[in-house]
Design a protein around this motif. Structure first.
Motif, PDB file in Angstrom:
ATOM      1  N   SER A  19       0.849  -1.183   0.000  1.00 37.74           N
ATOM      2  CA  SER A  19       0.000   0.000   0.000  1.00 37.74           C
ATOM      3  C   SER A  19       0.886   1.235   0.000  1.00 37.74           C
ATOM      4  O   SER A  19       2.072   1.169   0.329  1.00 37.74           O
ATOM      5  CB  SER A  19      -0.926   0.010   1.228  1.00 37.74           C
ATOM      6  OG  SER A  19      -0.163   0.066   2.427  1.00 37.74           O
ATOM      7  N   SER A  22       4.038   3.729  -3.666  1.00 35.20           N
ATOM      8  CA  SER A  22       4.800   2.806  -4.522  1.00 35.20           C
ATOM      9  C   SER A  22       4.119   1.457  -4.705  1.00 35.20           C
ATOM     10  O   SER A  22       4.724   0.517  -5.217  1.00 35.20           O
ATOM     11  CB  SER A  22       6.202   2.590  -3.932  1.00 35.20           C
ATOM     12  OG  SER A  22       6.875   3.816  -3.765  1.00 35.20           O
ATOM     13  N   ALA A  23       2.848   1.348  -4.325  1.00 33.08           N
ATOM     14  CA  ALA A  23       2.162   0.061  -4.365  1.00 33.08           C
ATOM     15  C   ALA A  23       2.141  -0.544  -5.765  1.00 33.08           C
ATOM     16  O   ALA A  23       2.259  -1.765  -5.924  1.00 33.08           O
ATOM     17  CB  ALA A  23       0.737   0.214  -3.829  1.00 33.08           C
ATOM     18  N   LYS A  24       2.001   0.294  -6.799  1.00 32.27           N
ATOM     19  CA  LYS A  24       1.956  -0.225  -8.167  1.00 32.27           C
ATOM     20  C   LYS A  24       3.281  -0.864  -8.578  1.00 32.27           C
ATOM     21  O   LYS A  24       3.308  -1.741  -9.442  1.00 32.27           O
ATOM     22  CB  LYS A  24       1.594   0.890  -9.146  1.00 32.27           C
ATOM     23  CG  LYS A  24       0.142   1.347  -9.036  1.00 32.27           C
ATOM     24  CD  LYS A  24      -0.192   2.368 -10.105  1.00 32.27           C
ATOM     25  CE  LYS A  24      -1.659   2.796 -10.017  1.00 32.27           C
ATOM     26  NZ  LYS A  24      -2.002   3.794 -11.053  1.00 32.27           N
ATOM     27  N   SER A  25       4.365  -0.437  -7.968  1.00 30.77           N
ATOM     28  CA  SER A  25       5.675  -1.013  -8.289  1.00 30.77           C
ATOM     29  C   SER A  25       5.897  -2.347  -7.581  1.00 30.77           C
ATOM     30  O   SER A  25       6.779  -3.120  -7.976  1.00 30.77           O
ATOM     31  CB  SER A  25       6.792  -0.034  -7.882  1.00 30.77           C
ATOM     32  OG  SER A  25       6.687   1.178  -8.604  1.00 30.77           O
ATOM     33  N   PRO A  27       3.286  -4.981  -6.655  1.00 29.21           N
ATOM     34  CA  PRO A  27       1.983  -5.647  -6.535  1.00 29.21           C
ATOM     35  C   PRO A  27       2.114  -7.001  -5.865  1.00 29.21           C
ATOM     36  O   PRO A  27       3.171  -7.646  -5.919  1.00 29.21           O
ATOM     37  CB  PRO A  27       1.544  -5.794  -7.997  1.00 29.21           C
ATOM     38  CG  PRO A  27       2.836  -5.897  -8.756  1.00 29.21           C
ATOM     39  CD  PRO A  27       3.781  -4.971  -8.048  1.00 29.21           C
ATOM     40  N   LYS A  30       4.442 -10.273  -6.920  1.00 29.95           N
ATOM     41  CA  LYS A  30       5.706  -9.913  -7.569  1.00 29.95           C
ATOM     42  C   LYS A  30       6.867 -10.631  -6.892  1.00 29.95           C
ATOM     43  O   LYS A  30       6.978 -10.626  -5.662  1.00 29.95           O
ATOM     44  CB  LYS A  30       5.932  -8.403  -7.497  1.00 29.95           C
ATOM     45  CG  LYS A  30       7.238  -7.906  -8.129  1.00 29.95           C
ATOM     46  CD  LYS A  30       7.387  -6.414  -7.947  1.00 29.95           C
ATOM     47  CE  LYS A  30       8.690  -5.882  -8.522  1.00 29.95           C
ATOM     48  NZ  LYS A  30       8.690  -5.931  -9.998  1.00 29.95           N
ATOM     49  N   ASP A  44       4.625   4.385   2.342  1.00 35.37           N
ATOM     50  CA  ASP A  44       4.631   3.051   1.731  1.00 35.37           C
ATOM     51  C   ASP A  44       4.691   1.966   2.800  1.00 35.37           C
ATOM     52  O   ASP A  44       5.349   2.134   3.836  1.00 35.37           O
ATOM     53  CB  ASP A  44       5.850   2.878   0.813  1.00 35.37           C
ATOM     54  CG  ASP A  44       5.658   3.507  -0.552  1.00 35.37           C
ATOM     55  OD1 ASP A  44       4.501   3.627  -0.987  1.00 35.37           O
ATOM     56  OD2 ASP A  44       6.668   3.865  -1.193  1.00 35.37           O
TER      57      ASP A  44
END
Length: 237
Positions: A19, A22-25, A27, A30, A44
């Motif tokens: 969360s 930087s959550a999109k980096s 997921p 991953k 973050d």
């Protein structure tokens, strides 16, 4: 017997929750190489899992997916202590995942089917499914109805009873959906089953399957069960 965790298994570090900015980096699902760096901003929070357990990383800071050598002890000995079931025959020091005692109405075992929570439920052994509700509930009869068919079954709960076996007459198959109702319930519980297979090769594989199949409640319990103390989650540079 249901899914076991093999101590000998190893895999790349896995992101299991994130969360913040930087959550999109990072997921869920991953994989992180041991040599990679996890760069987090203020706000973050990333939870990572490897063969030793889970760590929660909080930004700002730069973190390594691997633990320092003086903190790299295997957390699964403690994991074994909280498990009351024996490993599958043939597994190497395997243990069945089991969460700490239930708190705030949360299931004590990731493989129990919560009768009061609508969710996708991952199942390792469809022939040994346990229906669970928080302890202290009143005597009642729950009705289980398969969605899309006329199959129904009732389950009698005694006062304070928390566990009941899933009715053998109702099939637990991949994608099967059920509606659970009982008197006084505000809304029915909607359950959807996802079969994982009889075994997993380690914590990473188990977590990856829970993420892929959308079994988020069970993933949350697994994360809590094998959490490594916060002292092992400081920025490393």
């Amino acid at each position: 017997m249901i899914a076991t965790v093999s101590v000998g298994a190893s895999a790349a570090t896995l992101v299991v929750r994130s969360s913040g900015p930087s959550a999109k980096s990072y997921p869920a699902g991953k994989q992180l190489a041991d040599s990679s760096k996890i760069a987090l901003k203020a706000g973050d929070q990333v939870v990572i899992l490897d063969s030793r357990g889970t760590r929660t990383l909080k930004g700002p800071g730069i973190f390594s997916p691997t633990l320092p050598s003086n903190q790299a002890s295997d957390s699964r000995e403690t994991f074994a202590q909280v498990s009351s079931r024996r490993a599958r025959p043939g597994a190497t020091r395997g243990v069945q995942p089991a969460a700490p005692p239930a708190a705030s109405g949360r299931s004590p075992n990731i493989w129990f089917v919560d009768a009061e929570r609508s969710a996708t439920v991952c199942v390792a052994d469809p022939s040994a499914v346990t229906l669970w509700r928080p302890e202290g509930g009143p005597m009642t009869t729950a009705t289980l109805a398969q969605v899309g068919s006329d199959r129904t079954e009732t389950v009698q709960w005694l006062q304070g009873q928390s566990k009941r076996p899933w009715p053998a007459s109702l099939p637990v198959t991949d994608g099967a959906q059920y509606r659970v109702t009982w008197e006084g319930q505000a809304a029915p519980t909607e359950l959807r089953f996802a079969l994982l297979g009889p075994t997993t090769s380690g914590l990473e594989d188990m977590a990856s399957k829970l993420i892929t199949r959308g079994c988020t409640a069970q993933l949350d319990l697994l994360i809590e069960t094998v959490a490594i103390p916060d002292g092992a989650s400081k920025p490393g540079g």
